[in-house]
Each structure stands twice: as C-alpha cells, then as structure tokens.
Design an enzyme around this catalytic site. Sequence first.
Site, mmCIF file in Angstrom:
data_model
loop_
_atom_site.group_PDB
_atom_site.id
_atom_site.type_symbol
_atom_site.label_atom_id
_atom_site.label_comp_id
_atom_site.label_asym_id
_atom_site.label_seq_id
_atom_site.Cartn_x
_atom_site.Cartn_y
_atom_site.Cartn_z
ATOM 1 N N ASP A 53 -16.362 30.921 -19.985
ATOM 2 C CA ASP A 53 -16.553 29.407 -19.583
ATOM 3 C C ASP A 53 -16.309 28.851 -21.152
ATOM 4 O O ASP A 53 -16.960 28.994 -22.146
ATOM 5 C CB ASP A 53 -17.698 28.759 -19.285
ATOM 6 C CG ASP A 53 -17.537 27.328 -18.776
ATOM 7 O OD1 ASP A 53 -16.967 26.573 -19.536
ATOM 8 O OD2 ASP A 53 -18.119 27.053 -17.586
ATOM 9 N N ALA B 70 -16.781 32.358 -4.208
ATOM 10 C CA ALA B 70 -17.368 31.262 -3.024
ATOM 11 C C ALA B 70 -17.032 30.074 -3.813
ATOM 12 O O ALA B 70 -17.825 28.991 -3.632
ATOM 13 C CB ALA B 70 -18.977 31.579 -2.911
ATOM 14 N N ASP C 50 -15.345 33.278 0.420
ATOM 15 C CA ASP C 50 -15.960 32.317 1.219
ATOM 16 C C ASP C 50 -14.776 31.160 1.337
ATOM 17 O O ASP C 50 -14.989 30.269 2.188
ATOM 18 C CB ASP C 50 -16.995 31.500 0.647
ATOM 19 C CG ASP C 50 -17.693 30.547 1.648
ATOM 20 O OD1 ASP C 50 -17.848 30.887 2.958
ATOM 21 O OD2 ASP C 50 -18.285 29.591 1.274
ATOM 22 N N GLU D 241 -6.512 26.500 3.615
ATOM 23 C CA GLU D 241 -7.597 26.660 4.859
ATOM 24 C C GLU D 241 -7.549 25.406 5.739
ATOM 25 O O GLU D 241 -6.734 24.542 5.397
ATOM 26 C CB GLU D 241 -8.954 26.226 4.114
ATOM 27 C CG GLU D 241 -9.426 27.310 3.256
ATOM 28 C CD GLU D 241 -10.940 26.972 2.558
ATOM 29 O OE1 GLU D 241 -11.468 26.014 2.849
ATOM 30 O OE2 GLU D 241 -11.320 27.913 1.604
ATOM 31 N N HIS E 192 -15.616 29.499 4.576
ATOM 32 C CA HIS E 192 -16.150 28.446 3.607
ATOM 33 C C HIS E 192 -17.302 27.630 4.100
ATOM 34 O O HIS E 192 -17.675 26.681 4.397
ATOM 35 C CB HIS E 192 -15.062 27.234 3.804
ATOM 36 C CG HIS E 192 -14.978 26.435 2.603
ATOM 37 N ND1 HIS E 192 -13.783 25.807 1.966
ATOM 38 C CD2 HIS E 192 -15.996 25.993 1.517
ATOM 39 C CE1 HIS E 192 -14.339 25.051 0.611
ATOM 40 N NE2 HIS E 192 -15.386 25.095 0.712
ATOM 41 N N LEU E 193 -18.308 28.439 4.079
ATOM 42 C CA LEU E 193 -19.874 28.148 4.317
ATOM 43 C C LEU E 193 -20.628 27.592 3.251
ATOM 44 O O LEU E 193 -21.883 27.503 3.319
ATOM 45 C CB LEU E 193 -20.220 29.385 5.296
ATOM 46 C CG LEU E 193 -19.799 29.681 6.547
ATOM 47 C CD1 LEU E 193 -20.276 30.947 7.290
ATOM 48 C CD2 LEU E 193 -19.487 28.571 7.461
ATOM 49 N N ALA F 43 -21.421 25.048 1.504
ATOM 50 C CA ALA F 43 -22.143 24.043 1.884
ATOM 51 C C ALA F 43 -22.884 23.824 3.026
ATOM 52 O O ALA F 43 -23.229 22.895 3.542
ATOM 53 C CB ALA F 43 -21.312 22.702 1.343
#
Length: 530
Positions: free
Chosen positions: A171, A230, A256, A261, A279-280, A282
């Site tokens: 990062d 994810a 995810d 999408e 895409h789970l 959240a």
Amino acid sequence: MAKPVVLIAEELSRAGIDLLSSDFDVRETNGADRAELLPALADADAVIIRSATKMDAEAIAAAPKLKVIARAGVGLDNVDVKAATNAGVMVVNAPQSNIVSAAEQAIALLLSVARRTNLANASLKSGEWKRSKFTGVEIFDKTVGVVGLGKIGQLVAQRLAAFGTHLLAYDPYVPPARAAQYGVRLVTLEELLRESDIVTIHLPKTPETAGLIGERELAMVKPNVIIVNAARGGLIDEDALAIAVKEGRVGGVGLDVFATEPTTSSPLFEFDNVVVTPHLGASTDEAQEKAGTAVAKSVKLALSGEFVPDAVNVQGGAIAEDVRPGLPLAEKLGRVFTALAGGIASRIEVEVRGEIAQYDVKVLELAVLKGVFTDVVEKSVTYVNAPLFAQDRGVEMSLTTDDESADYRNLITVRGTMPNGAQLSIAGTLVRPKHTEKLVKVDDFDVDLNLSEHFGFFRYEDRPGVVGVIGQLLGEHGINIAGMQVARDAKGGHALVALTVDSAVPAPVIETIVEKIGAASGRAVDLVDV
C-alpha cells in the site's frame, strides 16, 4: 410547508427509513428501471441508492432540486461524482458500514478454498463420504500478502495474525510505522506476489488499480498460491487468472466480486478449486442496518445544510469533535464578512488560532466559504458547490493556523481584500460551556456581541450623542436593541457601533441613521436562514 422529498431507489433497512419518515416525504421507486427512476427524481431533494441504480449525468440533470445522493454502501461506481459536484449535489456513502462483514467474507473465502469446504459440502450432501479426496492446507505459518491496507485490509490483517501467519502488505499510501502497528511489513507489489502463499486484495477500484494484477503479475506468484478478491471486480484480470488456474500456477481462488456484475458465466466457474459468491461482502444483517442508518443520518445533515463527514466530494473529510462546534460559527462569520464588505472579496484568508488548531481545520475554511456566498448567489450554497462559486469568481482562499491564542481559547478570523484594494477582517469565538457564538473583532475594533439573527454596524468619527441618535431612530421604527458595543481607536478618532436587534433593520432606516450621524458607512446584517 411541504417536506423535502427523499427518494429511496433500492431496499433500505427499516431503521434507516424510520430515521427519515418524521422529517421528510419518503417515497420509493425502482432505481433499476430507468423509465420509473427519471420521472421520480424530478421532485427529489435526496435519493438513496445501492448498486443497481445508476446516478449518471442524465439522472442528475433530471433532478433539479437534488441536494444529496446517498449510497447505502461503500462503492460509488454507479455515481457520476464529477457531474454531481458540478451540479452542487453532495455524494455520500457509508464507508464504515460493511467493513467488518467484508473482512469476514474474505476470511470465509480463504478458509473455504484452503479446506475445500464447498466441494466437501456438495459431496457429502450427494451421498458420498470421501475424506481423503478433500485434503486441504493450513493457514498457520503461511505468508499472507494483503494488497491494500485500508480499513478492511487492516481488519483482515488483524484476523489473520490470530492464525499465526506472517503478514506482508502493499500500500503506497501507508507509512511503514502505521503498518507495523498491525504486525505487517510493507513491501512492493512484486515482492508481495513472489513471497506470499496467500494473496488477499482490499483496494478500491480506480483508474490506477483497475487490472492491477494481470498476466505479468500472475507469472510472479508462488506455485499453489491462494488468491482472494472480496474488494472490487476488475482488480484482477479474470481471463489471465483462469489461465493461471488451468495451468496449475495458482492453487486456489476465492472471488466475491467480478469485472461485470451481475454475472452467471465466467471461465473461472469451471474449476473445483475456485470458490465464488455473488458479491456478498456487505450481505449481513448488521451491515445492512449500519448502512441504512448511516446514510439516513447523512441525508438529514445534508438537507439541513450541515457538514456531512461521509461526503466524498466535499473538502475536509472527517472532522474532530472539538472542531465540529466551530462550523456554524465559521459559516456565520462568512456571511457577516460579505455583508460588511458589501460584495465578494477577491482574496480571503481564514486564520484559526488556539486549541483546535492542532486538528485538521480545513473544513472551517470551507464553512466560511459557504457563508461568504450564501446571501449573494441565487442558487442554494452547499459545502459541495461553495468552492465552485469561489473558482468561478476568481476568489483566492488560504488557511493559516496557530496553536497560540492570546485572548481566547479558540479564535476564527476572516480577512479579505476587495477588488478595489479595501480590506476587512472580523473574528469570532465560542464561549463554553454552551459554545455560545461571539463576534469579538471587526477590523481593529474589539467588540463582544452574541452572534444573533439581526445586526447593525455603523462607522463614524467619535463624538458625543451618536449612540442616543441611533437608539432614538431605531425606537421610532419599532426596532428593539438587544445588545450594543461602542469601540474606538482613539478619543475623537474612528469609532464603531455594533449592535444586535430583535428584528431586521430596513435599508431606508440604515440610510437615515447614516445621514443623521454622518457615518462613513452603515450596514445591516441578517442571519435568519442560518
């Protein structure tokens, strides 16, 4: 008076709706249906969306009253933030709402891939008991590379540390000392890919990060590496990843998110060592509740004209609790400044002194700027479009801070230069314990007045009898004086009368007072709408 309209374009938690219902006209529409969405936006003051509603330039243009777009989640791929900013529309999201759920989803995918849980589950449910077929790998003592050490990356790192892993991270925006607090060693992306047994990705999708891991990067990884994404689709080249899995260069994948999408077709779906979910990240009860209440609170703040910490297109970002009470004061000082100046300054300096100067006070400059334009432009001035008004009018802004304040615990000063070279400065402070807003200086004149709805200011040559004349003329017009300060630079020199009154002083009354006392200037200031 009609309540502001809040349009809910996608599912929102009951708690979020309840927060809005008492103050706003809450309406619902199908944001995914363009033909239904665009007409519904015509009366909307705010719109709350999730991922299926596209708030592009066309949708924003269809909403002339719109003040805020609120995304009940984190990603803003479906919002044209630039178009919203140009229209003066605040864009907010709920950046903290799903961070725990997203981190846990990444861990769930990793464990499922490592222990082949999905395959074993399907096999056993189909009537097979084949323990030897589903031998997995331990997480313990593995080197894990965390790509992106933001809030979710930090949570993932903390959780993986409990597994006894060795943590690396890439990062470029995180200092090594900060990473070390999480037991993480910062490295380059190339080092991370070459050394990691597990790679987990936690980056936002931007032009810089899209396609970050492609064919070249996948050629660097260890054999049998496990890769988890994810975060956002498109960070990994899915076709290149599928080839790497097929050739045995990647041992397992947990996904995810996908470049497109929704999707039900991908070359990655054919592999048993690839675990996928729709895409789970959240998709927990807790995350949905947090997102709903967070954006509801942001909408209430935005429609009240207040600063919204979660606004993505407003300068200033999150603000310290000690700074927050200064926002209304700074905005009022901006309004008083413009009223006394009689126009827009070409250059404005905001100076913040005292204890709050230790914090990031950029937002106070923004609040002053909002106040500067509130009474002189036809459009509603917000924290979003105030900088645009300044840019369009060539107003130069600057902010200075100083931890030292001789006379006050905290002091905000607004200084400006007019196009003709004239200068003006005013200053204000907050008096504890109730954070009472005080005007304490006008140019070199010391005053002590509560910031009220209505003011009058008169400059004149110091001499006896002036105060009585002002009081008499105001009394004749039924205007009651609430407070008055008289200041002068020297006996018989320049003097200032600053007063608060219970009702607005009409312009003809100001003109009469100026004439009767021979004032150099007279101004009325009204802050009723603050």
